[in-house]
Design a protein around this motif. Sequence first.
Motif, PDB file in Angstrom:
ATOM      1  N   PRO A 174       0.788  -1.240   0.000  1.00  9.02           N
ATOM      2  CA  PRO A 174       0.000   0.000   0.000  1.00  9.02           C
ATOM      3  C   PRO A 174       0.818   1.287   0.000  1.00  9.02           C
ATOM      4  O   PRO A 174       0.330   2.303   0.472  1.00  9.02           O
ATOM      5  CB  PRO A 174      -0.772  -0.132   1.303  1.00  9.02           C
ATOM      6  CG  PRO A 174       0.156  -0.855   2.218  1.00  9.02           C
ATOM      7  CD  PRO A 174       1.000  -1.737   1.361  1.00  9.02           C
ATOM      8  N   PHE A 175       2.027   1.276  -0.493  1.00 12.56           N
ATOM      9  CA  PHE A 175       2.825   2.498  -0.501  1.00 12.56           C
ATOM     10  C   PHE A 175       3.004   3.012  -1.931  1.00 12.56           C
ATOM     11  O   PHE A 175       4.053   3.530  -2.286  1.00 12.56           O
ATOM     12  CB  PHE A 175       4.183   2.234   0.157  1.00 12.56           C
ATOM     13  CG  PHE A 175       4.064   1.633   1.518  1.00 12.56           C
ATOM     14  CD1 PHE A 175       3.689   2.419   2.594  1.00 12.56           C
ATOM     15  CD2 PHE A 175       4.273   0.285   1.730  1.00 12.56           C
ATOM     16  CE1 PHE A 175       3.549   1.875   3.852  1.00 12.56           C
ATOM     17  CE2 PHE A 175       4.132  -0.268   2.985  1.00 12.56           C
ATOM     18  CZ  PHE A 175       3.763   0.522   4.050  1.00 12.56           C
ATOM     19  N   HIS A 176       1.974   2.833  -2.749  1.00 17.92           N
ATOM     20  CA  HIS A 176       2.102   3.139  -4.177  1.00 17.92           C
ATOM     21  C   HIS A 176       1.370   4.412  -4.555  1.00 17.92           C
ATOM     22  O   HIS A 176       1.369   4.792  -5.711  1.00 17.92           O
ATOM     23  CB  HIS A 176       1.479   2.005  -4.977  1.00 17.92           C
ATOM     24  CG  HIS A 176       0.002   1.923  -4.777  1.00 17.92           C
ATOM     25  ND1 HIS A 176      -0.549   1.591  -3.565  1.00 17.92           N
ATOM     26  CD2 HIS A 176      -1.039   2.190  -5.601  1.00 17.92           C
ATOM     27  CE1 HIS A 176      -1.868   1.642  -3.678  1.00 17.92           C
ATOM     28  NE2 HIS A 176      -2.191   1.994  -4.884  1.00 17.92           N
ATOM     29  N   MET A 177       0.752   5.094  -3.588  1.00 17.96           N
ATOM     30  CA  MET A 177      -0.179   6.177  -3.910  1.00 17.96           C
ATOM     31  C   MET A 177       0.427   7.279  -4.778  1.00 17.96           C
ATOM     32  O   MET A 177      -0.260   7.904  -5.574  1.00 17.96           O
ATOM     33  CB  MET A 177      -0.701   6.819  -2.622  1.00 17.96           C
ATOM     34  CG  MET A 177      -1.483   5.882  -1.753  1.00 17.96           C
ATOM     35  SD  MET A 177      -2.943   5.295  -2.621  1.00 17.96           S
ATOM     36  CE  MET A 177      -3.755   4.382  -1.316  1.00 17.96           C
ATOM     37  N   TRP A 178       1.723   7.490  -4.638  1.00 21.48           N
ATOM     38  CA  TRP A 178       2.345   8.588  -5.373  1.00 21.48           C
ATOM     39  C   TRP A 178       2.526   8.230  -6.841  1.00 21.48           C
ATOM     40  O   TRP A 178       2.565   9.106  -7.695  1.00 21.48           O
ATOM     41  CB  TRP A 178       3.709   8.897  -4.769  1.00 21.48           C
ATOM     42  CG  TRP A 178       4.633   7.715  -4.777  1.00 21.48           C
ATOM     43  CD1 TRP A 178       4.691   6.737  -3.827  1.00 21.48           C
ATOM     44  CD2 TRP A 178       5.565   7.362  -5.782  1.00 21.48           C
ATOM     45  NE1 TRP A 178       5.620   5.805  -4.181  1.00 21.48           N
ATOM     46  CE2 TRP A 178       6.180   6.151  -5.378  1.00 21.48           C
ATOM     47  CE3 TRP A 178       5.964   7.950  -6.980  1.00 21.48           C
ATOM     48  CZ2 TRP A 178       7.155   5.524  -6.140  1.00 21.48           C
ATOM     49  CZ3 TRP A 178       6.933   7.317  -7.732  1.00 21.48           C
ATOM     50  CH2 TRP A 178       7.520   6.119  -7.311  1.00 21.48           C
ATOM     51  N   LEU A 230       1.276  -9.938  -2.755  1.00 22.63           N
ATOM     52  CA  LEU A 230      -0.111 -10.247  -3.115  1.00 22.63           C
ATOM     53  C   LEU A 230      -0.883  -8.971  -3.426  1.00 22.63           C
ATOM     54  O   LEU A 230      -1.516  -8.840  -4.486  1.00 22.63           O
ATOM     55  CB  LEU A 230      -0.766 -11.020  -1.971  1.00 22.63           C
ATOM     56  CG  LEU A 230      -2.124 -11.627  -2.282  1.00 22.63           C
ATOM     57  CD1 LEU A 230      -1.950 -12.750  -3.280  1.00 22.63           C
ATOM     58  CD2 LEU A 230      -2.768 -12.159  -1.005  1.00 22.63           C
ATOM     59  N   LEU A 231      -0.793  -7.997  -2.502  1.00 22.39           N
ATOM     60  CA  LEU A 231      -1.542  -6.751  -2.683  1.00 22.39           C
ATOM     61  C   LEU A 231      -1.080  -6.035  -3.945  1.00 22.39           C
ATOM     62  O   LEU A 231      -1.904  -5.548  -4.726  1.00 22.39           O
ATOM     63  CB  LEU A 231      -1.332  -5.850  -1.471  1.00 22.39           C
ATOM     64  CG  LEU A 231      -2.167  -6.187  -0.237  1.00 22.39           C
ATOM     65  CD1 LEU A 231      -1.748  -5.306   0.928  1.00 22.39           C
ATOM     66  CD2 LEU A 231      -3.639  -5.978  -0.531  1.00 22.39           C
ATOM     67  N   SER A 232       0.237  -5.971  -4.166  1.00 28.99           N
ATOM     68  CA  SER A 232       0.734  -5.227  -5.324  1.00 28.99           C
ATOM     69  C   SER A 232       0.263  -5.859  -6.621  1.00 28.99           C
ATOM     70  O   SER A 232      -0.180  -5.160  -7.533  1.00 28.99           O
ATOM     71  CB  SER A 232       2.263  -5.183  -5.314  1.00 28.99           C
ATOM     72  OG  SER A 232       2.712  -4.629  -4.126  1.00 28.99           O
ATOM     73  N   HIS A 282       4.194  -5.057 -11.403  1.00 27.12           N
ATOM     74  CA  HIS A 282       5.503  -5.673 -11.599  1.00 27.12           C
ATOM     75  C   HIS A 282       6.291  -5.718 -10.296  1.00 27.12           C
ATOM     76  O   HIS A 282       7.012  -6.689 -10.038  1.00 27.12           O
ATOM     77  CB  HIS A 282       6.282  -4.927 -12.676  1.00 27.12           C
ATOM     78  CG  HIS A 282       5.876  -5.314 -14.059  1.00 27.12           C
ATOM     79  ND1 HIS A 282       6.240  -6.508 -14.613  1.00 27.12           N
ATOM     80  CD2 HIS A 282       5.115  -4.693 -14.988  1.00 27.12           C
ATOM     81  CE1 HIS A 282       5.722  -6.601 -15.830  1.00 27.12           C
ATOM     82  NE2 HIS A 282       5.035  -5.506 -16.071  1.00 27.12           N
ATOM     83  N   ALA A 283       6.139  -4.654  -9.470  1.00 25.26           N
ATOM     84  CA  ALA A 283       6.786  -4.686  -8.153  1.00 25.26           C
ATOM     85  C   ALA A 283       6.288  -5.901  -7.373  1.00 25.26           C
ATOM     86  O   ALA A 283       7.050  -6.559  -6.669  1.00 25.26           O
ATOM     87  CB  ALA A 283       6.496  -3.395  -7.403  1.00 25.26           C
ATOM     88  N   GLY A 284       4.993  -6.207  -7.534  1.00 17.30           N
ATOM     89  CA  GLY A 284       4.431  -7.381  -6.867  1.00 17.30           C
ATOM     90  C   GLY A 284       5.088  -8.665  -7.334  1.00 17.30           C
ATOM     91  O   GLY A 284       5.472  -9.508  -6.518  1.00 17.30           O
TER      92      GLY A 284
END
Lengths: 566, 169
Positions: free
Chosen positions: A266-270, A327-329, A354-356
């Motif tokens: 969950p640190f993808h907001m930016w 999983l989340l990513s 892809h980070a996931g």
Amino acid sequence: MGNPAFDILSILPFAVACSFGMLILLLEVFQRQTASRSYLAGIAVVGFLLTAFVSGSFLPTGTARATFGGMAWIDGYTQIFTSLFCLAGALTAMIAPRYLQEHGADRGEFYALLLFSVAGMIMMVAAADLVVFFVALEIMSIAVYALAAYTRRSKLSSEAGFKYFVLGAFASAILLYGIALVYGATGTTNLAAIGQAFGGDVARGATGDAAAMSTLAQNAIVAAARGADVSVAAVIGNTGAGAVPLAILGATLILIAFSFKIAAVPFHMWAPDAYTGAPTPVVGFMAAAVKAAGVAALFRVVSVALFSDSFRGGEYGWVQIFFALALLSMVVGNLVALVQGNIKRMLAYSSVAHAGYMLVAFTAVGFRGGDISMGSGLVFYLFAYTIATIGAFGVLSWLGSRGMPCDNFEDLDGVGYRYPWIGLAMSIFMLSAAGIPPAAGFIGKFLVFKSAVAASAAGGPGSGLLIFLVVTGILVSVAGVYYYLRVIVHLYMKKATREVPEMPYGAARWAIVICAVLTLALGVLPGKLVNSSEQAVGQMAGRADGVYQQSAEAPLPTPGGIRLIR
Amino acid sequence: MAETIFFIVFALGALGFSAAVLIAKNPINSAVMLVCSFFCLAGIYVMLSATFMAVIQILVYAGAIMVLFIFVLMLLNIRDDEIEAPRLSIHQGIAILAGTGIFFTIALSIAAWSGSSSRVAHDTMSDTFGTVEPIGDQLITSYVLPFEMAAILLLVGIVGAVVVAKKRF
């Protein structure tokens, strides 16, 4: 207390990249306001190639060494990523001039910042100490913040730069706090020493065996016997049962900062906003090279410091943390990308996905008790991902001109017929991102998922979860095929609407061709790169159980570097 | 004994001024409170024998950085009526919950650590601990690589700031 040997040659790649950056800054001063700066891009490309050449040839391969008193590791792992970052930088420098001229931002600082950020990436991966790592991360990040806001006249670009900067500064603060807490708990910022402390003292403290002498304290005593500083042993006495929660907290904060840099949910907001607004060539660089640097450095930090000995086996939940992040990513990235109408936004969410996939490799490594050979697929994946991503953004920036940006799917209509080669290249990049053979992305995904399956084959608690992760990954990447194919549909099945003005500087097209050829070549003949990535990961220095553990003549890690008694 | 009293004064001062930074309505007041909080922190550094840190804290943070803050605030020239009264939204509610949780996690971890471990005793320290000399010595021996890299970092910072801030291309 003898000075550590200053092995200047070992940081030559960093020095070369920085020197070329400064050279470009100086040349820029002597430019007339209206003169074209495209030749500076040529100098930057030469700089990147020279950096890669220096890294590859001046340092004997297969020999890992700790330089500057255990501050950086120059080993196969550093070398292979140095070449990747230089490739990414060179391709970006080839793509950028055309875009910058179109957008009235043709200034030399662009290439200087590009070189500096690559220099930072090199040291990030080489870092053997959290202090070096932090400074290197900041060199990279600050250069990229400025690049993201480079076309300042565009409101979107300013917004992107600002958002990225503020959130990035916040992540840096979290990282720094994490480093401080880990230092408080272990008394050192050296990665290998942290690994030993986590593996020995801290973990043993947790099981109640606090009396056992830590490896670290032993090290300090050895160091003392050599005439180094005696009082270090007193500092090392810090670690004990009570240090465990502090160490875990610090390590968690470090992981959070990394997750931000690689844009994992969950640190993808930016990411979506920054990718939409920033100049397109920069977005390619951000999505590919910055993420690759983050993942590569995270892999080093995790496998040296956090996964070592008893700490790594999941006892404190690293595996679970990576499992959740992966999983989340994968799920969020792929599903949200489905509904995007803007290609840059779609690619932003796809980079989250892809980070996931990359984090699946971390989960596999963690599950197998830190058997880092599981991570060799990751190196290949990063190569495939970086090249295809830079190529895709290269196509978007080649097509986009001022007043007629190439942002939405409709802007690609008919490009496949109007510009057959560009259309073909874009199709290759999309196939690679979707993981369809014969493009390189397929091999990357295959290797990563294979390592996870192999890790679960050993059995044990949680192996079902690992299989679940792989199955979910494959299912959502099938969903992902929809939005990648949508690009190809727009390329070939719609009527052409746009005309790309001829520009004198055609290097961007060459960069796109190079990306496409490399993507295909790596997909068809992956053997050589697979071998060298296995070698690079196998040679990663500083591992407590690795062959390449610091040799006797290399200086011992200076824990904390505090000298109480002189 | 005297040490405990000084510690209590500095610690309460740091906490109180930090709270005041958040509560103060006028940004300039916040900035001044922040300076006071930095001074209290510097006092705590002195008590930890980190005298160099204390001096740097005052010179760089309380001095240079705060002047910069106040310049920015003056340039922005925010009038009183532009400052809206804070409203509690659902986001802020979640943030407060998360912040409280993180605070207690960190506080408990630090408490567990300080209760159990044998920390460095004061009498094992040399006279020069925390002064400029050993720090300078470390900077150009063990830490020469990050020290030199910091030079590049500063250069990148300057170039980046100029790129973002200059008027025309």
